[in-house]
Design an enzyme around this catalytic site. Structure first.
Site, short mmCIF file in Angstrom:
data_model
loop_
_atom_site.label_atom_id
_atom_site.label_comp_id
_atom_site.label_asym_id
_atom_site.label_seq_id
_atom_site.Cartn_x
_atom_site.Cartn_y
_atom_site.Cartn_z
N GLY A 33 0.84 -1.20 0.00
CA GLY A 33 0.00 0.00 0.00
C GLY A 33 0.88 1.25 0.00
O GLY A 33 0.65 2.20 -0.77
N HIS A 34 1.90 1.26 0.85
CA HIS A 34 2.84 2.39 0.86
C HIS A 34 3.57 2.49 -0.47
O HIS A 34 3.82 3.59 -0.97
CB HIS A 34 3.91 2.19 1.96
CG HIS A 34 3.37 2.18 3.35
ND1 HIS A 34 3.33 1.05 4.12
CD2 HIS A 34 2.86 3.17 4.13
CE1 HIS A 34 2.83 1.33 5.30
NE2 HIS A 34 2.53 2.61 5.34
N SER A 188 -2.26 -3.46 5.73
CA SER A 188 -2.06 -2.58 6.88
C SER A 188 -0.81 -3.05 7.61
O SER A 188 -0.55 -4.27 7.67
CB SER A 188 -3.26 -2.66 7.82
OG SER A 188 -2.91 -2.19 9.11
#
Ligand code: PAF
Length: 282
Positions: A33-34, A188
């Site tokens: 995600g990053h 996450s």
């Protein structure tokens, strides 16, 4: 050029040297995600929007409550730097707490207002004041003209966009879609705390959001009922909140509301608290 790590404000500013910079603020423990944020930031360079990209790695004590997981928050610095290097980031800003807050707790803070004390802010009082304050400070340190956030933290994304508008900050905010595992589970940094059983159970968050989305044409009550019935089928998951908000205000929609909306979910899976959200049209 390999990524250069700066530990101080002076070092970072001299590396940037007045060029237009896109900032990817993170707390480390990087996942795909990053890296999607990093990839989009690098694209901004190729589109001529900015000249360079910096990512920050800073676990910000200001946004953790006294009983939260500040000490336990995963720290994987060397791996993070290697990932940012591979992503084509120019600079990593990795300050110490003393570098960011040399005089101890700040007297000046950004406050996140009413929305800041709802949803995540209700479970985590002061969290969003801490987030907005550090984001503001990081943007000032880097002199950033663009900043990128993930849609997974929808309330954070909304509040940063509003801060930038309210305070007339000359910064372009880009929100990048949530990256999911094949199972649907949103990536996450906290997923690494889930054991195998919890990890399987955690999928129910995205399944509930899918059920909510497919009931959207039957109105808000149907949306909530659909999500709840999926969540009730998983006894390892304890719901914290389930809400439908207007994306323009981030306030809960009325029964007769029609238009774009966002369904928010927060739940505890074992001792790990997870959040997710999905866009719907009522
Ligand atoms: O989303 C996060 O990781 C943090 O809230 C942020 C934006 C890096 C501020 O500390």
């Amino acid at each position: 050029m390999p990524v250069t790590v700066a530990a101080t404000v002076v070092e970072l500013r001299s590396l940037i040297g007045g060029r237009r910079v896109a900032l990817v603020p993170t707390m480390g423990a990087l996942h795909d995600g990053h890296l999607a944020l990093a990839a989009r930031a690098v694209e901004l360079v190729s589109q001529g929007v900015v000249d360079v990209v910096a990512a920050s790695i800073f676990v910000n004590p200001l946004q953790f409550g006294p009983n939260e997981d500040l000490e336990k928050y995963p720290r994987t610095f060397d791996e993070d730097v290697a990932k940012l290097d591979a992503a084509g980031i120019d600079f990593v800003f990795a300050p110490t707490v003393e570098e960011m807050y040399p005089n101890g707790p700040l007297e000046t803070k950004v406050t996140a207002g009413t929305v800041g004390s709802m949803f995540e802010g209700r479970s985590r009082p002061g969290h969003f004041d801490g987030v907005l304050t550090v984001v503001n400070k990081l943007l000032n340190i880097a002199g950033a003209s663009a900043v990128l956030f993930g849609q997974k933290d929808a309330q954070q994304a909304f509040l940063v966009q509003r801060m930038v508008r309210d305070l007339s900050m000359p910064v372009r905010v880009e929100i990048v879609e949530t990256v999911r595992e094949e199972s649907g589970l949103a990536l996450s940094s906290r997923n690494r705390f889930l054991d195998a059983k919890e990890h399987r159970a955690a999928r129910v968050l995205s399944t509930a959001l899918e059920a909510a989305a497919s009931s959207a044409d039957r109105g808000i009550d149907a949306v909530i009922a659909a999500a709840q019935s999926v969540l009730m089928g998983e006894n390892l998951v304890e719901l914290d909140y389930l809400a439908v908000v207007n994306p323009a205000t981030f306030l809960p929609v009325d029964d007769d509301y029609r238009g774009p909306a966002r369904v928010l979910i927060a739940a505890r899976v074992g001792s790990t608290r997870l959040i997710d959200n999905e866009r719907i049209r009522l």
